[in-house]
Design a protein around this motif. Structure first.
Motif, mmCIF file in Angstrom:
data_model
loop_
_atom_site.group_PDB
_atom_site.id
_atom_site.type_symbol
_atom_site.label_atom_id
_atom_site.label_comp_id
_atom_site.label_asym_id
_atom_site.label_seq_id
_atom_site.Cartn_x
_atom_site.Cartn_y
_atom_site.Cartn_z
ATOM 1 N N LEU A 10 4.204 -24.270 -3.695
ATOM 2 C CA LEU A 10 5.072 -23.418 -4.519
ATOM 3 C C LEU A 10 4.443 -22.042 -4.707
ATOM 4 C CD1 LEU A 10 7.670 -23.422 -6.251
ATOM 5 C CD2 LEU A 10 6.214 -23.996 -8.185
ATOM 6 N N LEU A 11 3.145 -22.024 -4.953
ATOM 7 C CA LEU A 11 2.468 -20.729 -5.100
ATOM 8 C C LEU A 11 2.551 -19.923 -3.818
ATOM 9 C CD1 LEU A 11 -0.671 -21.854 -7.101
ATOM 10 C CD2 LEU A 11 1.085 -20.295 -7.878
ATOM 11 N N TRP A 12 2.469 -20.612 -2.717
ATOM 12 C CA TRP A 12 2.517 -19.919 -1.432
ATOM 13 C C TRP A 12 3.920 -19.354 -1.192
ATOM 14 C CZ3 TRP A 12 2.970 -22.487 3.959
ATOM 15 C CH2 TRP A 12 2.774 -21.534 4.941
ATOM 16 N N LEU A 13 4.947 -20.121 -1.536
ATOM 17 C CA LEU A 13 6.321 -19.725 -1.250
ATOM 18 C C LEU A 13 6.964 -18.970 -2.402
ATOM 19 C CD1 LEU A 13 7.508 -23.058 0.402
ATOM 20 C CD2 LEU A 13 6.789 -20.966 1.536
ATOM 21 N N LEU A 14 6.163 -18.616 -3.393
ATOM 22 C CA LEU A 14 6.731 -17.994 -4.580
ATOM 23 C C LEU A 14 7.412 -16.661 -4.254
ATOM 24 C CD1 LEU A 14 6.797 -18.948 -7.458
ATOM 25 C CD2 LEU A 14 4.789 -17.550 -7.939
ATOM 26 N N ASP A 15 6.848 -15.920 -3.364
ATOM 27 C CA ASP A 15 7.393 -14.602 -3.044
ATOM 28 C C ASP A 15 7.424 -14.419 -1.538
ATOM 29 O OD1 ASP A 15 8.398 -12.137 -3.228
ATOM 30 O OD2 ASP A 15 6.727 -11.239 -4.320
ATOM 31 N N PRO A 16 8.372 -15.079 -0.876
ATOM 32 C CA PRO A 16 8.342 -15.021 0.595
ATOM 33 C C PRO A 16 8.681 -13.654 1.148
ATOM 34 C CG PRO A 16 10.285 -16.175 -0.173
ATOM 35 C CD PRO A 16 9.446 -15.922 -1.382
ATOM 36 N N LYS A 17 9.360 -12.807 0.345
ATOM 37 C CA LYS A 17 9.704 -11.478 0.858
ATOM 38 C C LYS A 17 8.532 -10.519 0.792
ATOM 39 C CE LYS A 17 14.662 -11.538 -0.042
ATOM 40 N NZ LYS A 17 15.772 -10.900 -0.764
ATOM 41 N N ASP A 18 7.506 -10.933 0.077
ATOM 42 C CA ASP A 18 6.359 -10.039 -0.014
ATOM 43 C C ASP A 18 5.757 -9.872 1.375
ATOM 44 O OD1 ASP A 18 4.473 -8.463 -0.962
ATOM 45 O OD2 ASP A 18 3.437 -9.960 -2.183
ATOM 46 N N ARG A 19 5.414 -8.655 1.670
ATOM 47 C CA ARG A 19 4.911 -8.417 3.015
ATOM 48 C C ARG A 19 3.418 -8.700 3.075
ATOM 49 N NH1 ARG A 19 2.486 -3.286 2.587
ATOM 50 N NH2 ARG A 19 3.304 -2.151 0.813
ATOM 51 N N ASP A 44 17.904 -0.542 -3.332
ATOM 52 C CA ASP A 44 16.969 -1.612 -3.704
ATOM 53 C C ASP A 44 15.619 -1.339 -3.059
ATOM 54 O OD1 ASP A 44 18.875 -2.838 -5.161
ATOM 55 O OD2 ASP A 44 19.523 -4.170 -3.526
ATOM 56 N N TYR A 45 14.648 -1.796 -3.797
ATOM 57 C CA TYR A 45 13.299 -1.600 -3.289
ATOM 58 C C TYR A 45 13.049 -2.483 -2.065
ATOM 59 C CZ TYR A 45 8.337 -2.209 -2.738
ATOM 60 O OH TYR A 45 7.082 -2.299 -2.208
ATOM 61 N N ARG A 46 12.505 -1.910 -1.042
ATOM 62 C CA ARG A 46 12.059 -2.676 0.124
ATOM 63 C C ARG A 46 10.634 -2.259 0.407
ATOM 64 N NH1 ARG A 46 15.857 -4.978 -0.861
ATOM 65 N NH2 ARG A 46 17.635 -5.652 0.375
ATOM 66 N N PRO A 47 9.758 -3.252 0.486
ATOM 67 C CA PRO A 47 8.376 -2.860 0.767
ATOM 68 C C PRO A 47 8.268 -2.187 2.122
ATOM 69 C CG PRO A 47 8.651 -5.222 0.909
ATOM 70 C CD PRO A 47 9.920 -4.693 0.365
ATOM 71 N N GLY A 48 7.392 -1.269 2.193
ATOM 72 C CA GLY A 48 7.194 -0.582 3.446
ATOM 73 C C GLY A 48 8.010 0.701 3.516
ATOM 74 N N SER A 49 8.050 1.236 4.672
ATOM 75 C CA SER A 49 8.715 2.517 4.872
ATOM 76 C C SER A 49 10.016 2.319 5.634
ATOM 77 C CB SER A 49 7.782 3.450 5.651
ATOM 78 O OG SER A 49 8.484 4.617 6.017
ATOM 79 N N ALA A 50 10.935 3.301 5.466
ATOM 80 C CA ALA A 50 12.161 3.263 6.243
ATOM 81 C C ALA A 50 11.880 3.602 7.702
ATOM 82 C CB ALA A 50 13.165 4.258 5.664
ATOM 83 N N ASP A 51 10.760 4.177 7.941
ATOM 84 C CA ASP A 51 10.391 4.503 9.303
ATOM 85 C C ASP A 51 9.573 3.347 9.870
ATOM 86 O OD1 ASP A 51 9.580 5.510 11.666
ATOM 87 O OD2 ASP A 51 8.758 7.390 10.868
ATOM 88 N N ALA A 55 17.760 9.770 -1.616
ATOM 89 C CA ALA A 55 17.951 8.325 -1.791
ATOM 90 C C ALA A 55 16.691 7.625 -2.275
ATOM 91 C CB ALA A 55 18.407 7.709 -0.466
ATOM 92 N N GLY A 56 15.549 7.989 -1.766
ATOM 93 C CA GLY A 56 14.345 7.222 -2.071
ATOM 94 C C GLY A 56 13.534 7.788 -3.210
ATOM 95 N N ALA A 57 13.594 9.072 -3.499
ATOM 96 C CA ALA A 57 12.727 9.668 -4.503
ATOM 97 C C ALA A 57 13.381 9.577 -5.878
ATOM 98 C CB ALA A 57 12.489 11.142 -4.151
ATOM 99 N N PRO A 58 12.591 9.585 -6.947
ATOM 100 C CA PRO A 58 13.186 9.584 -8.286
ATOM 101 C C PRO A 58 14.008 10.850 -8.516
ATOM 102 C CG PRO A 58 10.791 9.835 -8.355
ATOM 103 C CD PRO A 58 11.151 9.578 -6.951
ATOM 104 N N PRO A 59 15.082 10.750 -9.333
ATOM 105 C CA PRO A 59 15.964 11.904 -9.527
ATOM 106 C C PRO A 59 15.242 13.025 -10.237
ATOM 107 C CG PRO A 59 16.554 10.112 -11.020
ATOM 108 C CD PRO A 59 15.525 9.568 -10.081
ATOM 109 N N LEU A 60 15.475 14.169 -9.779
ATOM 110 C CA LEU A 60 14.890 15.336 -10.412
ATOM 111 C C LEU A 60 15.693 15.685 -11.662
ATOM 112 C CD1 LEU A 60 14.252 17.412 -7.166
ATOM 113 C CD2 LEU A 60 12.592 16.108 -8.510
ATOM 114 N N PRO A 61 15.134 16.498 -12.554
ATOM 115 C CA PRO A 61 15.846 16.819 -13.803
ATOM 116 C C PRO A 61 17.204 17.456 -13.559
ATOM 117 C CG PRO A 61 13.549 17.438 -13.954
ATOM 118 C CD PRO A 61 13.771 17.006 -12.541
ATOM 119 N N ASN A 62 17.372 18.214 -12.488
ATOM 120 C CA ASN A 62 18.662 18.870 -12.277
ATOM 121 C C ASN A 62 19.565 18.079 -11.342
ATOM 122 O OD1 ASN A 62 17.188 19.125 -10.024
ATOM 123 N ND2 ASN A 62 17.449 21.348 -9.793
ATOM 124 N N THR A 63 19.273 16.780 -11.175
ATOM 125 C CA THR A 63 20.110 15.949 -10.314
ATOM 126 C C THR A 63 21.406 15.632 -11.044
ATOM 127 O OG1 THR A 63 18.154 14.972 -9.345
ATOM 128 C CG2 THR A 63 20.223 13.787 -9.053
#
Lengths: 148, 228
Positions: free
Chosen positions: A139-148, A37-44, A20-28
């Motif tokens: 506005l600059l402060w709230l531009l990317d509120p999801k950024d960790r 979707d990208y989520r900053p940080g780790s699933a753990d 799920a998280g890694a790029p597809p390999l050639p034989n995928t």
């Protein structure tokens, strides 16, 4: 010990979580599940703790507080920013906000000077400029509120 | 990469016998906190909001203009001296007891008065007749210099000229302070601004622009005084 989120070794069995998280390999196969979707940080969640908790040996002041520490890991960029584009955007937002605040300092001197001279209408224009500048910084402060 | 979790911060101990220097270094490292760029962005936004509030407060009139009556309007006339010889100055308080002012008799006989509060950082402005061509008003704090005849800034950091105090001399030589002006404002404009609101009849008599032209029945005796 092998990390559970790392890709498997070439000869080993495929790891169930890496598809799920890694790029597809050639034989995928083409019908492989779409990348999430990208989520900053780790699933753990354990790995999303602040860096000073994950690496207490490195210390929170790595690079300036402890003269013995020059890098945060054995490799380039290890333990710090993994996405330089996002880091650059954050730096740009900070620089823009600082520039606006410098302009606000100038505008406040003008406002005080004009008010003391009795030109209250110009002073109110200055106050309006200060408020608009604050909105820009907000506005600059709230531009990317999801950024960790 | 390894999943072996590092020990908790409490497990990091200074080795025994490492000495006071290393213990001090350990304390300093433990006390410092990491401030990220996001923290800085939040701080900058807070400062920006504070500046905006400050600008609104200034425009709303939270600051006191030096040399202006606290409640506005026309300040009361005040006798400040029985006489003033040429080249000398006189310090007094006008219009309020907190408003320092200075009156100066120039060598050619002209009588001028100014607020003695420097427009830079509110230090006391002094009359120095030994400086400049005909004397100067001098702020010793940061070398601010004001022209003795106009009150405008001639050198130093003050951002605007001194507010004037309108001083007049009676026939008997006594000196009175009868009004104030703002920085850069002429005596006529300052007096008319104050008179138009509270004494429009007198403003019309002295020819203030915008005042009604009817004559006032009563006239203050100091209207006849001469401003030199």
């Amino acid at each position: 010990m092998t990390h559970p989120h790392l890709p498997p070794s070439p000869g080993g069995p495929p790891h169930p979580e890496t598809s799920a998280g890694a790029p597809p390999l050639p034989n995928t196969p083409a019908d492989a599940p779409a990348r999430p979707d990208y989520r900053p940080g780790s699933a753990d969640p354990r790995l999303n703790r602040p860096m000073r908790e994950r690496y207490p040996q490195i210390r929170a002041t790595s690079g300036y507080g402890d003269p013995r520490v020059r890098h945060t890991g054995p490799g380039p960029g290890a333990g710090s920013e993994q996405e330089p584009e996002r880091s650059a955007k954050l730096t740009a937002r900070l620089v823009l906000a600082l520039s606006v605040v410098i302009g606000q300092l100038w505008a406040l001197t003008i406002t005080v000077n004009e008010w003391m001279k009795g030109d209250t209408s110009t002073a109110w224009w200055g106050a309006g400029f200060l408020c608009l500048s604050f909105l820009a910084v907000l506005l600059l402060w709230l531009l990317d509120p999801k950024d960790r | 990469m390894s999943t072996v979790q590092p020990p908790s911060p409490g497990d990091i101990e200074t080795p025994p016998g490492a000495g006071d220097a290393q213990a001090a270094l350990h304390d300093r490292i433990s006390a410092d906190s990491l401030t990220t760029r996001r923290d800085y962005l939040r701080i900058v936004a807070t400062v920006s909001g504070g500046l905006a509030v400050g600008g609104l407060a200034v425009a709303g009139g939270v600051l006191h203009r030096h040399g202006e009556p606290a409640g506005g309007g026309v300040p009361q006339a005040k006798k400040i001296a029985d006489g003033l010889p040429p080249g000398e100055s006189l310090s007094f308080r006008y219009p309020g007891e907190e408003d320092r002012a200075v009156a100066v008799r120039l060598e050619d006989g002209s009588l001028v008065g100014y607020s003695a509060v420097c427009t830079h950082l509110a230090c006391a402005v002094l009359w120095r007749k030994d400086r400049g061509r005909e004397g100067e008003l001098y702020c010793p704090c940061h070398e601010g210099i004001f022209d003795a005849r106009t009150g405008e800034v001639t050198a130093g950091p003050p951002p605007r000229g001194l507010p004037k105090v309108v001083v007049v001399e009676e026939q008997n030589g006594s000196i009175w302070a009868i009004g104030t002006t703002r920085s850069g404002e002429s005596v006529e404009a300052g007096l008319c601004r104050q008179l138009l609101d509270e004494r429009p009849d007198f403003a019309a008599r002295v020819g203030c622009p915008g005042a009604a032209t009817q004559q006032a029945p009563g006239v203050d005796p100091r209207q006849q005084s001469r401003q030199t």
